[in-house]
Design a protein around this motif. Structure first.
Motif, PDB file in Angstrom:
ATOM      1  N   SER A  22      -8.669   5.491  -2.194  1.00 21.40           N
ATOM      2  CA  SER A  22      -9.567   6.593  -1.841  1.00 21.40           C
ATOM      3  C   SER A  22      -8.725   7.853  -1.782  1.00 21.40           C
ATOM      4  O   SER A  22      -7.539   7.820  -2.063  1.00 21.40           O
ATOM      5  N   ASN A  55     -10.724   3.948  -8.360  1.00 21.00           N
ATOM      6  CA  ASN A  55     -11.522   4.601  -7.320  1.00 21.00           C
ATOM      7  C   ASN A  55     -12.968   4.525  -7.768  1.00 21.00           C
ATOM      8  O   ASN A  55     -13.262   4.215  -8.932  1.00 21.00           O
ATOM      9  N   ALA A  77      -9.940  11.003  -2.990  1.00 14.16           N
ATOM     10  CA  ALA A  77     -10.383  12.066  -3.890  1.00 14.16           C
ATOM     11  C   ALA A  77     -11.134  13.153  -3.117  1.00 14.16           C
ATOM     12  O   ALA A  77     -10.864  14.349  -3.286  1.00 14.16           O
ATOM     13  N   ILE A  78     -12.042  12.711  -2.265  1.00 18.80           N
ATOM     14  CA  ILE A  78     -12.849  13.704  -1.536  1.00 18.80           C
ATOM     15  C   ILE A  78     -11.955  14.496  -0.575  1.00 18.80           C
ATOM     16  O   ILE A  78     -12.022  15.723  -0.515  1.00 18.80           O
ATOM     17  N   ASN A 122     -14.906   2.222  -0.277  1.00 20.18           N
ATOM     18  CA  ASN A 122     -13.864   1.611  -1.110  1.00 20.18           C
ATOM     19  C   ASN A 122     -13.419   0.233  -0.620  1.00 20.18           C
ATOM     20  O   ASN A 122     -12.760  -0.492  -1.356  1.00 20.18           O
ATOM     21  N   ASP A 167     -16.992   8.809  -8.017  1.00 17.64           N
ATOM     22  CA  ASP A 167     -17.850   9.548  -7.081  1.00 17.64           C
ATOM     23  C   ASP A 167     -18.672  10.645  -7.739  1.00 17.64           C
ATOM     24  O   ASP A 167     -19.762  10.970  -7.293  1.00 17.64           O
TER      25      ASP A 167
HETATM   26  N1  GLU Z   1     -14.166   7.282  -3.122  1.00 14.63           N
HETATM   27  C1  GLU Z   1     -13.961   8.125  -1.970  1.00 14.63           C
HETATM   28  C2  GLU Z   1     -12.785   9.060  -2.195  1.00 14.63           C
HETATM   29  O1  GLU Z   1     -11.973   8.841  -3.058  1.00 14.63           O
HETATM   30  C3  GLU Z   1     -13.640   7.351  -0.712  1.00 14.63           C
HETATM   31  C4  GLU Z   1     -14.573   6.294  -0.286  1.00 14.63           C
HETATM   32  C5  GLU Z   1     -13.968   5.515   0.877  1.00 14.63           C
HETATM   33  O2  GLU Z   1     -13.035   5.967   1.507  1.00 14.63           O
HETATM   34  O3  GLU Z   1     -14.429   4.440   1.175  1.00 14.63           O
HETATM   35  O4  GLU Z   1     -12.636  10.013  -1.482  1.00 14.63           O
END
Ligand code: GLU
Length: 365
Positions: A45, A129, A47-48, A144, A132
């Motif tokens: 995770s 990932n 990315a956000i 995730n 999203d």
């Molecule tokens: N896919 C999201 C990200 O990369 C995170 C989802 C998660 O932390 O479960 O930010």
């Protein structure tokens, strides 16, 4: 050994965005594990969290558009950070972005699997990932932890290691309660344990301990051993794989499920259920038989042929899941009837079985 390692946002991102120092520390540990001769798939995770910093957002966006924008802005930074760190240790990485629908369709499932296995055969460390940017509710993994457990099943992993910012699963939230005790081994995920895991959410990631427990349950269903360990402690991964005990270990009860049955049980989303009588339930559970129309009491939900559905008993308890050869409308017409009557009722017949035993998986517990 084939290992899936899940890295949560909390481990590699702070309010200040991605921590290259942390990514570097983890890449170093993972590279070491890879050099020991293991095949490694990373689910990361972040990315956000990384995108928030780039877009100047102070808090995690709630609406889907801003979340997706943040993910798009952050994913490239995330991969760039991994590229740089892993290359220091002579490792090659590849990016794979998945949505839940990669698991809905058998061809896409096999395709994703083959791509990852091909990368592994080149000695590459795939970094996965959720995609999203395009994932809306219908095709989302949720978090995730779930993605990691499905990936572990997809690639027939021997281990799923979830790196957390705490030492493992506790009897209470260790950040709030001093007398919280670490649970070292779990063989059965009971409703009490699920309650224990509570709802310990975190500000950056999506999943708390509860979601880790659900993920562990899925992976155990595939016959995969799961570890939750502290990802902030350098060297722990290697020591764990050398046989030392850390954190919480979830030990599956024996048999490894075939990838195809695992796909039916955990990959596919159920579209409804078929209520069966006691005789049919016994035949499926004890004798490994197919589900025939004669044992069917009723259906619930609107599903088509080819969909995954649950088999439930008269009390509503789910005990199996399978791919149905007939739609809910068709089943409503042929339920309770003999196989030889199907064609007379419908005017055609796809097969004698509503669910063939090769497409039927018994659910544990
Ligand atoms: N896919 C999201 C990200 O990369 C995170 C989802 C998660 O932390 O479960 O930010």
């Amino acid at each position: 050994m084939r290992i899936v390692i899940k890295i949560g946002s909390n481990l590699i991102a702070t309010e200040e965005g991605l921590s290259e120092k942390r990514i570097n520390a983890l890449s170093s540990d993972i590279s070491e594990v890879h050099s020991m001769g293991n095949e490694v798939v990373v689910v990361s995770s972040g990315a956000i969290a990384a995108g928030m910093k780039r877009l100047g957002l102070k808090t995690k966006p709630r609406d889907i558009m801003h979340k997706q924008a943040a993910a798009a802005a952050g994913q490239s930074g995330l991969m760039w950070a991994y590229e740089k760190s892993f290359s220091k240790y002579g490792k090659k990485v590849a990016q794979i972005l998945l949505t839940r629908d990669a698991f809905f369709d058998r061809n896409r499932y096999i395709n994703a699997k083959n791509t990852i296995l091909t990368l592994l055969s080149y000695g590459v460390i795939p970094i996965i990932n959720e995609n999203d940017t395009v994932a809306v509710d219908e095709i989302k993994f949720g978090d995730n932890d779930q993605l990691a457990s499905l990936v572990a099943g997809l690639v027939d992993a021997d281990r799923l290691i979830i790196l957390s910012d705490v030492d493992g699963l506790y009897t209470k939230d260790p950040k709030r309660y001093k007398n919280a005790r670490l649970i070292e081994r779990v063989e059965d995920i009971t409703p009490e344990l699920e309650k224990t895991a509570g709802m310990s959410g975190s500000s950056l990631g999506t999943g708390g301990m509860y979601s880790k427990l659900l993920a562990a349950k899925k992976a155990m269903g595939f016959g995969i051993t799961v570890n939750i360990i502290n990802g902030n402690i350098p060297g722990l991964l290697k020591r764990l794989l050398n046989g030392e005990h850390y954190g919480t270990e979830f030990q599956p009860k024996g048999r490894k499920v075939s990838s195809r049955k695992g796909w039916i049980a955990f990959g596919l989303r159920s579209r409804g259920s078929i209520v069966v009588d006691d005789g049919a339930r016994e035949a499926i559970l004890k004798k490994g038989k197919s589900l025939l129309p004669s044992g069917i009491v009723t259906t619930s939900g609107n599903f088509s042929s080819g969909d995954a559905v649950y088999c439930v008993d008269k009390e509503g308890k789910r005990f199996a899941k399978g791919l149905t050869n007939y739609s809910s409308l068709e089943i409503e017409k042929i339920k309770g009837h003999k196989t030889s009557e199907i064609e007379g009722i419908l005017g055609y017949k796809y097969s004698d079985e509503v669910i063939h035993r090769d497409n039927l998986v018994i659910l544990e517990g």
